[in-house]
Design a protein around this motif. Structure first.
Motif, PDB file in Angstrom:
ATOM      1  N   TYR A 194       0.933  -1.232   0.052  1.00  0.00           N
ATOM      2  CA  TYR A 194      -0.005  -0.011  -0.096  1.00  0.00           C
ATOM      3  C   TYR A 194       0.781   1.184  -0.023  1.00  0.00           C
ATOM      4  N   ASP A 195       1.898   1.305   0.621  1.00  0.00           N
ATOM      5  CA  ASP A 195       2.888   2.325   0.775  1.00  0.00           C
ATOM      6  C   ASP A 195       4.051   2.235  -0.085  1.00  0.00           C
ATOM      7  N   TYR A 196       4.523   0.873  -0.227  1.00  0.00           N
ATOM      8  CA  TYR A 196       5.956   0.366  -0.842  1.00  0.00           C
ATOM      9  C   TYR A 196       5.465  -0.498  -1.820  1.00  0.00           C
ATOM     10  N   LYS A 197       5.056   0.238  -3.236  1.00  0.00           N
ATOM     11  CA  LYS A 197       4.830  -0.480  -4.476  1.00  0.00           C
ATOM     12  C   LYS A 197       5.990  -1.024  -5.096  1.00  0.00           C
ATOM     13  N   ASN A 252       8.691  10.683  -4.498  1.00  0.00           N
ATOM     14  CA  ASN A 252       7.318  10.867  -4.966  1.00  0.00           C
ATOM     15  C   ASN A 252       6.277  10.665  -4.313  1.00  0.00           C
ATOM     16  N   ASP A 279       3.170  10.728  -1.815  1.00  0.00           N
ATOM     17  CA  ASP A 279       2.407   9.439  -1.258  1.00  0.00           C
ATOM     18  C   ASP A 279       2.929   8.125  -1.574  1.00  0.00           C
ATOM     19  N   GLU A 280       4.315   8.036  -1.893  1.00  0.00           N
ATOM     20  CA  GLU A 280       4.646   6.754  -2.256  1.00  0.00           C
ATOM     21  C   GLU A 280       6.213   6.438  -1.812  1.00  0.00           C
ATOM     22  N   GLU A 281       6.724   5.671  -1.020  1.00  0.00           N
ATOM     23  CA  GLU A 281       8.029   5.333  -0.697  1.00  0.00           C
ATOM     24  C   GLU A 281       8.658   4.610  -1.600  1.00  0.00           C
ATOM     25  N   TYR A 282      10.042   4.501  -1.687  1.00  0.00           N
ATOM     26  CA  TYR A 282      10.809   4.213  -2.428  1.00  0.00           C
ATOM     27  C   TYR A 282      11.320   2.873  -2.014  1.00  0.00           C
TER      28      TYR A 282
END
Length: 771
Positions: free
Chosen positions: A291-294, A570, A572-575
């Protein structure tokens, strides 16, 4: 000296130049004082005597000629003065148009950073100094994408660059050699001998115990440093991100003796573990939720669980060799078992947990999210940690470009070098930028003959993965020196984790400089526009508070040095690869415009460093803290009556804030009225500016027991945020509020702010203990 006093305190100057335009204390600059020195008058008479005619004319003619000579001399003097004055005004008007540094015209480098376009400034004679627009263009033109790419390539084919091990030492040697090849003025190493917790001889294990049987779920290659070693068993409980607010949702649920499961994000792993320990848990498991770490499927991160920075076995003391340390440990050690696991293992645990389903706000992409097991279930989780303690020698590598006017005042630019995995994003990007900035700035100084007023130090830290150990030990080892000499730290770590958003953390002292810098750096993702266009006028509201995982944190909260940490990410998106074995250059290259983004981040860091070493007046906006204090006061106002009901008052805190406001106003007046030709006065005023951050470290606390003493950004009950949270209890849970703690918090905050106001005010005879 008497010369200092005569100018700084609005006394008469000890001498005049031939033409002097003196700024008046009431702000009227129209008055012109003109005086010929006795030497000039005598020189003029001697010159006329030498050129006297051989024959002596009659007396009446001699007297008449003498009158004409005097009139002619006065007229020539007035004409010369008018020409000089008009020329001076023209130069100053041109300088005013260049104050933002964005135009191509030449700007006097002595102007105050707060000057408006309509203001004029006095020129200050001194050694040749580059005009800021030219210096800024030189930096931009010399920064090379090719060099950044070559530097990052050092991370290719690396499996691990663990602190104090072979790869880390080889990279340290390479950086040392590079600094020497750039012809930096000084290059040196700093050794520290520290205790680290490393992976044991066997992998750690996570198992399920049910009906007398044990089922091994996972034995990951990764580990969490400073976890408690051994085996623990407990019922599993899922608590979302592990925030205090998440634990509060489980109020009434017995958590003592449990093993807490939470996902990564929002706060550091160490803070999550501390929250779990606080409720009585015996173990903690963390995973990367898609959900956070695509794209993080199957990845298991490394981490550390020390709620602090530096070597936790020498808290408050530097880890130099042969130093006798007291037998103490950091209070931030978790003393519970901690391990990271894969999303697959979390799915298996959820399927075994037959109790309450997850709350609606707890978003997860793991199917079948559950909070706990049912009361009838006998399923428990067993966590076995086999970590081992080792003694390691680590190296910090430094290079310096010395200032020409104040070499003992310096900006520090730093980057973490070590990594548990390949560390391309974690340490590779920052190290590549560090080397490129050292090369370019050294080139500008050596080959373009720029003379920075103050020094720039380039630092490569080791053991950053264990909680900024290398940086913190350096600060602890030289704290008495650094707080008086280092006036800014620029952090380069994790500068590129994405491309469509910017993440900024900074001291309020650097907001103005950072904004002006962003206006002067182009947006690498667009054909036109700058970085400021990206963030907009409300960018300060989006500033991210510094966390324990940022190497800039101990500089600010422990040493009281202003900091800035800037990077791309990015929204709302973590590396997903950060801190994992997949943090490779190959994966990092998937970020669009990677090297252009690195170059832009390096240009921001370089401009900040150069501007801070270029201007006569330090580009630190000391008045910004007045705004921060006023904003805090507004948050306190609703609790006035509640505090009075306890027989206390917030007025003293308000008075201290007012004193700080008056002190900033007084310093601004002193700067405006000062003699900028006098280096002693200029240095004294700059010293008052650079100490503002340090003065917000509460002097009433021991740095050994409470290392992060900053009342705005520190950790502990002394902070303004902690005071506010305690006041909130007056409305939500009055019975649980500690009145004695509130009294102590009010005293600490009041006298720390009052002390900062006194220090900003200058000499002891300008201060008092009255509010």
């Amino acid at each position: 000296s008497s010369d200092c006093r005569s100018t700084q305190f609005n006394g008469e100057p000890t001498s005049y130049t031939r033409f002097s335009i003196a700024r008046q204390t009431d702000g009227d600059n129209s008055h012109v004082e003109m005086k010929l020195s006795a030497d000039d008058e005598e020189g003029g008479e001697m010159e006329r005597a030498e050129h006297a005619p051989a024959s002596v004319p009659p007396r009446w003619r001699s007297g008449k000629n003498f009158c004409f000579l005097i009139i002619a001399a006065v007229l020539l003097l007035l004409i010369g003065f008018l020409i000089g004055y008009l020329s001076y005004r023209g130069r100053m008007q041109k300088a005013g148009r260049c104050m933002d540094g964005s135009s191509n015209c030449e700007m006097t480098p002595t102007a105050s950073y707060l000057a408006d376009d309509s203001e004029t400034e006095e020129e200050v004679p001194g050694p040749p100094v580059f005009y800021w627009p030219k210096l800024k263009d030189l930096l931009s033109n010399k920064l090379s994408v090719t060099h950044l790419e070559d530097n990052l390539r050092q991370r290719e084919n690396k499996y691990s660059v663990e602190a104090g091990q072979g790869e880390d030492e080889a990279l340290a040697s390479y950086i040392h050699d590079q600094f020497n090849s750039f012809l930096l003025d000084e290059v040196w190493n700093d050794e520290h001998y520290i205790k680290l917790q490393v992976k044991g001889s066997r992998n750690n294990e996570v198992s399920i115990l049910e009906n007398g049987k044990e089922e091994l779920l996972e034995s990951p290659e990764t580990y969490v440093a400073y976890s408690k070693s051994g085996s623990v068993t407990g019922k599993p409980v899922y608590v979302n991100y592990g925030l205090k607010a998440d634990f509060q949702k489980l109020e009434g649920v017995p958590l003592n003796g449990t093993i807490i499961i939470f996902k990564a994000g929002k706060i550091t792993l160490a803070e999550k573990v501390a929250n779990a320990k606080e409720v009585g848990a015996v173990g903690a498991l963390m995973y990367l939720d898609p959900y956070d770490y695509k794209g993080a499927d199957g990845l298991v991160p490394f981490g550390h669980a020390h709620l602090g920075t530096g070597d936790p076995y020498t808290p408050g003391f530097p880890s130099f060799n042969h130093t006798q340390f007291p037998p103490v440990e950091s209070s931030g050690l978790p003393r519970i078992a901690v391990q990271t696991i894969s999303i697959r293992t979390v799915g298996q645990l959820f399927r075994k947990m037959d109790g309450q389903e997850c709350f609606q706000g707890w978003k997860s992409e793991v199917i079948g999210c559950k909070v706990m097991t049912s009361s009838s279930s006998n399923m428990t989780v067993k966590l076995t940690v086999n970590n081992a303690m080792v003694d390691r020698k680590i190296l910090n590598i430094f290079g310096a470009v010395k200032g020409f006017e104040e070499p003992d005042r310096y900006v520090v630019i730093g980057a973490q070098r070590d990594s548990w995995g390949p560390g391309a994003a974690k340490a590779g990007v920052g190290t590549a930028m560090l080397l490129e900035l050292a090369r370019v700035i050294a080139d500008i100084v050596k080959n373009e003959f720029y003379k920075p007023r103050r020094s720039i130090i380039f630092a490569s830290w080791s053991a950053g993965e264990y909680g900024a150990v290398g940086a913190t030990e350096w600060l602890e080892g030289y704290s008495a020196m650094l707080h008086a000499k280092a006036f800014t730290y620029i952090n380069l770590d994790t500068a590129v984790l994405g491309f469509d958003h910017m993440k900024i953390s900074a001291s309020p002292l650097l907001y103005t400089l950072l904004e002006r810098t962003m206006k002067g750096v182009g947006d690498p993702t667009k054909e036109s526009g700058n970085l400021y266009d990206r963030v907009g006028s409300g960018w300060v509201k989006a500033i991210v508070p510094l966390g324990l995982d940022n190497a800039a944190f101990p500089f600010l909260a422990y040493s009281g040095i202003p900091v800035v940490s800037f990077g791309f990410c990015n929204k709302d998106e973590e590396y997903p690869f950060l801190g994992t074995t997949k943090d490779t250059v190959e994966n990092l290259k998937k970020i669009p415009n990677l090297y252009q983004l690195m170059r832009a981040a390096a240009e921001v860091a370089g401009q900040i460093a150069l501007r801070l070493t270029h201007d006569h007046e330090l580009f630190l906006d000391f008045e910004r803290y007045s705004e921060e204090l006023l904003a805090f006061q507004e948050k306190l106002l609703p609790y006035d009556e509640d505090v009075k009901a306890l027989g206390l008052t917030l007025n003293w805190l308000y008075y201290a804030r007012g004193d700080f406001q008056r002190a900033t106003d007084a310093l601004r007046r002193d700067i405006g009225n000062s003699d900028r030709e006098n280096r002693i006065i200029r240095r004294a005023l700059n010293d008052r500016i650079m100490k503002v951050e340090y003065d917000f470290l509460s002097p009433y606390l021991s740095p050994k027991d409470v290392p992060f003493r900053h009342i705005f950004f520190g950790k502990g009950s002394h902070t303004l945020q902690s005071l506010l949270e305690n006041l909130k209890l007056l409305r939500t849970s009055r019975g649980s509020m500690d009145v004695n703690l509130l009294k102590e918090q009010l005293a600490l905050a009041t006298w720390t702010i009052k002390g900062a106001a006194n220090a900003l005010g200058g000499d002891i005879w300008n201060t008092d203990n009255e509010f």
